[in-house]
Design a protein around this motif. Structure first.
Motif, mmCIF file in Angstrom:
data_model
loop_
_atom_site.group_PDB
_atom_site.id
_atom_site.type_symbol
_atom_site.label_atom_id
_atom_site.label_comp_id
_atom_site.label_asym_id
_atom_site.label_seq_id
_atom_site.Cartn_x
_atom_site.Cartn_y
_atom_site.Cartn_z
ATOM 1 N N TRP A 89 -0.823 -4.461 -10.306
ATOM 2 C CA TRP A 89 0.383 -4.417 -9.478
ATOM 3 C C TRP A 89 0.296 -3.302 -8.437
ATOM 4 O O TRP A 89 0.629 -3.502 -7.269
ATOM 5 N N ILE A 90 -0.177 -2.127 -8.835
ATOM 6 C CA ILE A 90 -0.318 -1.011 -7.891
ATOM 7 C C ILE A 90 -1.358 -1.364 -6.828
ATOM 8 O O ILE A 90 -1.165 -1.085 -5.640
ATOM 9 N N GLY A 91 -2.454 -1.992 -7.222
ATOM 10 C CA GLY A 91 -3.453 -2.427 -6.253
ATOM 11 C C GLY A 91 -2.887 -3.433 -5.266
ATOM 12 O O GLY A 91 -3.174 -3.376 -4.067
ATOM 13 N N TYR A 92 -2.061 -4.354 -5.760
ATOM 14 C CA TYR A 92 -1.411 -5.326 -4.881
ATOM 15 C C TYR A 92 -0.492 -4.638 -3.876
ATOM 16 O O TYR A 92 -0.486 -4.972 -2.692
ATOM 17 N N LEU A 93 0.290 -3.669 -4.337
ATOM 18 C CA LEU A 93 1.198 -2.964 -3.428
ATOM 19 C C LEU A 93 0.427 -2.198 -2.361
ATOM 20 O O LEU A 93 0.833 -2.169 -1.190
ATOM 21 N N ILE A 94 -0.682 -1.579 -2.742
ATOM 22 C CA ILE A 94 -1.498 -0.839 -1.770
ATOM 23 C C ILE A 94 -2.088 -1.794 -0.742
ATOM 24 O O ILE A 94 -2.057 -1.530 0.469
ATOM 25 N N MET A 95 -2.612 -2.926 -1.192
ATOM 26 C CA MET A 95 -3.190 -3.900 -0.259
ATOM 27 C C MET A 95 -2.126 -4.492 0.663
ATOM 28 O O MET A 95 -2.360 -4.680 1.852
ATOM 29 N N ARG A 96 -0.956 -4.785 0.121
ATOM 30 C CA ARG A 96 0.116 -5.359 0.931
ATOM 31 C C ARG A 96 0.543 -4.386 2.031
ATOM 32 O O ARG A 96 0.731 -4.775 3.182
ATOM 33 N N THR A 97 0.648 -3.106 1.684
ATOM 34 C CA THR A 97 1.027 -2.100 2.672
ATOM 35 C C THR A 97 -0.057 -1.932 3.728
ATOM 36 O O THR A 97 0.241 -1.805 4.920
ATOM 37 N N ALA A 98 -1.320 -1.957 3.307
ATOM 38 C CA ALA A 98 -2.416 -1.808 4.263
ATOM 39 C C ALA A 98 -2.458 -2.978 5.242
ATOM 40 O O ALA A 98 -2.652 -2.785 6.449
ATOM 41 N N VAL A 99 -2.257 -4.189 4.740
ATOM 42 C CA VAL A 99 -2.268 -5.360 5.617
ATOM 43 C C VAL A 99 -1.090 -5.310 6.575
ATOM 44 O O VAL A 99 -1.228 -5.584 7.772
ATOM 45 N N LYS A 100 0.087 -4.927 6.076
ATOM 46 C CA LYS A 100 1.266 -4.860 6.946
ATOM 47 C C LYS A 100 1.062 -3.825 8.046
ATOM 48 O O LYS A 100 1.356 -4.088 9.213
ATOM 49 N N ASN A 101 0.546 -2.658 7.684
ATOM 50 C CA ASN A 101 0.313 -1.623 8.691
ATOM 51 C C ASN A 101 -0.756 -2.051 9.684
ATOM 52 O O ASN A 101 -0.661 -1.756 10.880
#
Length: 80
Positions: free
Chosen positions: A32-44
Motif C-alpha cells: 500500500w505504501i509503495g502504491y501511494l508513493i508511485m501514485r504521487t510520483a506519477v501525478k507529479n
C-alpha cells in the motif's frame, strides 16, 4: 506417548496463525505504501509535463507577471 499436552499443541498452532496474520499485514502495508508513493510520483510527473507544455499553472517558461491595477492604485505601473 508424547510429553506435550493438547494445550501446548494448540498454543503452537495459535502462535503460527498469529505470525502468518502479522506477516500478511506487513506485506499488505508495504504494498500500500509503495502504491501511494508511485501514485504521487506519477501525478507529479504529469503535472510537471503539463506545466512544461504551458497548459498548467504554477510552473512555466515565463516568470509570473506583476499585478496589474488601475492607474493611481498602489502597486500599479506609474502613469506618464
Amino acid at each position: 506417548m508424547s510429553d506435550y499436552g493438547s494445550g501446548a499443541f494448540g498454543l503452537g498452532i495459535g502462535i503460527f496463525i498469529v505470525g502468518v496474520i502479522v506477516y500478511l499485514g506487513v506485506l499488505a502495508l508495504a504494498l500500500w505504501i509503495g502504491y501511494l508513493i508511485m501514485r504521487t510520483a506519477v501525478k507529479n510527473g504529469i503535472l510537471l509535463a503539463d506545466a512544461q507544455r504551458g497548459r498548467g499553472s504554477g510552473f512555466g517558461p515565463y516568470p509570473p507577471q506583476p499585478p496589474q491595477g488601475y492607474p493611481g492604485q498602489p502597486g500599479s505601473p506609474p502613469t506618464r
